[in-house]
Motif scaffolding. Sequence first.
Motif, PDB file in Angstrom:
ATOM      1  N   ASP A  34      52.981  33.864  30.613  1.00  0.00           N
ATOM      2  CA  ASP A  34      51.844  34.705  30.966  1.00  0.00           C
ATOM      3  C   ASP A  34      50.587  33.886  31.272  1.00  0.00           C
ATOM      4  O   ASP A  34      49.513  34.442  31.437  1.00  0.00           O
ATOM      5  CB  ASP A  34      51.546  35.711  29.855  1.00  0.00           C
ATOM      6  CG  ASP A  34      51.180  35.040  28.534  1.00  0.00           C
ATOM      7  OD1 ASP A  34      51.236  33.795  28.468  1.00  0.00           O
ATOM      8  OD2 ASP A  34      50.852  35.762  27.577  1.00  0.00           O
ATOM      9  N   LYS A  35      50.706  32.543  31.330  1.00  0.00           N
ATOM     10  CA  LYS A  35      49.556  31.717  31.674  1.00  0.00           C
ATOM     11  C   LYS A  35      50.022  30.397  32.252  1.00  0.00           C
ATOM     12  O   LYS A  35      51.166  29.986  32.059  1.00  0.00           O
ATOM     13  CB  LYS A  35      48.676  31.472  30.446  1.00  0.00           C
ATOM     14  CG  LYS A  35      49.358  30.702  29.336  1.00  0.00           C
ATOM     15  CD  LYS A  35      48.487  30.608  28.094  1.00  0.00           C
ATOM     16  CE  LYS A  35      47.239  29.830  28.325  1.00  0.00           C
ATOM     17  NZ  LYS A  35      46.457  29.613  27.090  1.00  0.00           N
ATOM     18  N   ASN A  58      36.972  32.195  40.560  1.00  0.00           N
ATOM     19  CA  ASN A  58      36.375  33.533  40.607  1.00  0.00           C
ATOM     20  C   ASN A  58      36.747  34.169  41.932  1.00  0.00           C
ATOM     21  O   ASN A  58      36.458  33.611  42.994  1.00  0.00           O
ATOM     22  CB  ASN A  58      34.855  33.446  40.461  1.00  0.00           C
ATOM     23  CG  ASN A  58      34.191  34.813  40.442  1.00  0.00           C
ATOM     24  OD1 ASN A  58      34.809  35.805  40.050  1.00  0.00           O
ATOM     25  ND2 ASN A  58      32.937  34.880  40.857  1.00  0.00           N
ATOM     26  N   LYS A 116      34.039  32.786  30.225  1.00  0.00           N
ATOM     27  CA  LYS A 116      35.457  32.847  29.862  1.00  0.00           C
ATOM     28  C   LYS A 116      35.813  34.228  29.325  1.00  0.00           C
ATOM     29  O   LYS A 116      36.846  34.806  29.680  1.00  0.00           O
ATOM     30  CB  LYS A 116      35.776  31.767  28.829  1.00  0.00           C
ATOM     31  CG  LYS A 116      37.242  31.687  28.420  1.00  0.00           C
ATOM     32  CD  LYS A 116      37.464  30.524  27.456  1.00  0.00           C
ATOM     33  CE  LYS A 116      38.945  30.328  27.124  1.00  0.00           C
ATOM     34  NZ  LYS A 116      39.511  31.435  26.377  1.00  0.00           N
ATOM     35  N   VAL A 117      34.950  34.775  28.480  1.00  0.00           N
ATOM     36  CA  VAL A 117      35.185  36.114  27.927  1.00  0.00           C
ATOM     37  C   VAL A 117      35.027  37.173  29.007  1.00  0.00           C
ATOM     38  O   VAL A 117      35.887  38.045  29.185  1.00  0.00           O
ATOM     39  CB  VAL A 117      34.219  36.382  26.760  1.00  0.00           C
ATOM     40  CG1 VAL A 117      34.359  37.830  26.268  1.00  0.00           C
ATOM     41  CG2 VAL A 117      34.471  35.408  25.609  1.00  0.00           C
ATOM     42  N   ASN A 118      33.921  37.093  29.768  1.00  0.00           N
ATOM     43  CA  ASN A 118      33.632  38.124  30.766  1.00  0.00           C
ATOM     44  C   ASN A 118      34.643  38.159  31.901  1.00  0.00           C
ATOM     45  O   ASN A 118      34.901  39.212  32.485  1.00  0.00           O
ATOM     46  CB  ASN A 118      32.230  37.909  31.335  1.00  0.00           C
ATOM     47  CG  ASN A 118      31.140  38.174  30.312  1.00  0.00           C
ATOM     48  OD1 ASN A 118      31.375  38.828  29.295  1.00  0.00           O
ATOM     49  ND2 ASN A 118      29.934  37.677  30.564  1.00  0.00           N
ATOM     50  N   SER A 119      35.224  36.987  32.230  1.00  0.00           N
ATOM     51  CA  SER A 119      36.196  36.924  33.336  1.00  0.00           C
ATOM     52  C   SER A 119      37.633  37.116  32.869  1.00  0.00           C
ATOM     53  O   SER A 119      38.555  37.039  33.664  1.00  0.00           O
ATOM     54  CB  SER A 119      36.085  35.573  34.054  1.00  0.00           C
ATOM     55  OG  SER A 119      36.566  34.513  33.222  1.00  0.00           O
ATOM     56  N   LYS A 120      37.814  37.339  31.570  1.00  0.00           N
ATOM     57  CA  LYS A 120      39.154  37.481  30.987  1.00  0.00           C
ATOM     58  C   LYS A 120      40.013  36.252  31.286  1.00  0.00           C
ATOM     59  O   LYS A 120      41.139  36.348  31.753  1.00  0.00           O
ATOM     60  CB  LYS A 120      39.827  38.762  31.464  1.00  0.00           C
ATOM     61  CG  LYS A 120      39.072  40.021  31.052  1.00  0.00           C
ATOM     62  CD  LYS A 120      39.760  41.296  31.532  1.00  0.00           C
ATOM     63  CE  LYS A 120      38.977  42.528  31.097  1.00  0.00           C
ATOM     64  NZ  LYS A 120      39.601  43.796  31.583  1.00  0.00           N
ATOM     65  N   ASN A 121      39.412  35.091  31.031  1.00  0.00           N
ATOM     66  CA  ASN A 121      40.084  33.791  31.149  1.00  0.00           C
ATOM     67  C   ASN A 121      40.361  33.351  32.581  1.00  0.00           C
ATOM     68  O   ASN A 121      41.177  32.454  32.792  1.00  0.00           O
ATOM     69  CB  ASN A 121      41.381  33.766  30.336  1.00  0.00           C
ATOM     70  CG  ASN A 121      41.148  33.907  28.861  1.00  0.00           C
ATOM     71  OD1 ASN A 121      40.263  33.258  28.301  1.00  0.00           O
ATOM     72  ND2 ASN A 121      41.922  34.759  28.209  1.00  0.00           N
ATOM     73  N   ALA A 122      39.669  33.937  33.546  1.00  0.00           N
ATOM     74  CA  ALA A 122      39.820  33.469  34.925  1.00  0.00           C
ATOM     75  C   ALA A 122      38.995  32.211  35.169  1.00  0.00           C
ATOM     76  O   ALA A 122      39.367  31.362  35.972  1.00  0.00           O
ATOM     77  CB  ALA A 122      39.414  34.562  35.918  1.00  0.00           C
TER      78      ALA A 122
END
Length: 329
Positions: A34-35, A58, A116-122
């Motif tokens: 999953d990553k 992004n 990192k949090v706001n982009s859900k690890n993107a």
Amino acid sequence: MELTRRHALAGAAGIAAAPLLPFTPASAAAPVADKQAPSFYRYKVGDIQVTVVSDGRNTFPLEDSFITNAKKEEVNAALEKAFLPRDVFTIYFAPLVINTGGKLVVIDTGNGPVAKVNSKNANGLFAENMAAAGFNPKAVDTVVISHFHTDHVNGLLAADGTPAFPNAEVLVPATEWKFWMDDGEMSRAPAGRMQGLFKNNRNIFEAGLKKKVTPYEWGKEVVPGLLAVETVGHTPGHTSYVLSSGSGKVFIQSDVTNNPNPFATNPGWHAFFDQDGDVAEKTRRRIYDMVVAERLQVQGFHYPFPGLGNVVKDGSGYRVVPAPWNPTI
């Protein structure tokens, strides 16, 4: 042994006469990942080791205002030509960790832990990928900042708001520092993005970093082997670098272009995040003509990872030829 026609026919007959074995489904399937694996890539410039560390990417909807002097349909046509999807745009981020042999140096710091949090690890992945590459942030001697946009400075702070590189001196372009720390410039900043950048930069550098900050001038080595080069337009103090050791040399272009598709192929296009689009275009053409003429390798902060390649002239624009992946260092 030579395989004769008689042997082949005998083998085929044996197979036909053999009883059919019962079908047994495979039971050794691996779990679906999953990553991605941690993203870093190393190469050498003379005796200096460079590690490109991904901060992620992004992807966002393509708006009419993204490129201020080109229509959205023109931009979509350029994306399709590069085998990229229409109506969305992707920006990549790749800070550097440089081991000069005497110093451990970070160039730019990515989007930071809040992203990192706001982009859900993107994105905002620099800290974890740097750790995966074997670097301790406490061992970093120097952080060199190219300019004061959020994707370059926000990683200066850890998730708890303390300096992410507690033992490092932070080197910043003198012209950039003067602009963003000027109260008069801040009072005249247009509402929205520019006001937000002023506020963000004040928050970053006033969080225990001011005593660590040392402004540097263009045309001088900021650390051994790393020459600061004026490349203004994107911001008033935007800086690139020439990294040299022995016969090796790489041009670290910072944000002279964003993603080379379409900003290298269409160097006359002005992105909304270029503070002075006309100056940024002149700088882009000047720098790319130089790296073409000198056949310099280029390291791009916003190139697709790992961002190392050469630039060639291509019609009225330029084309980036990615360097082949090297399994050795």
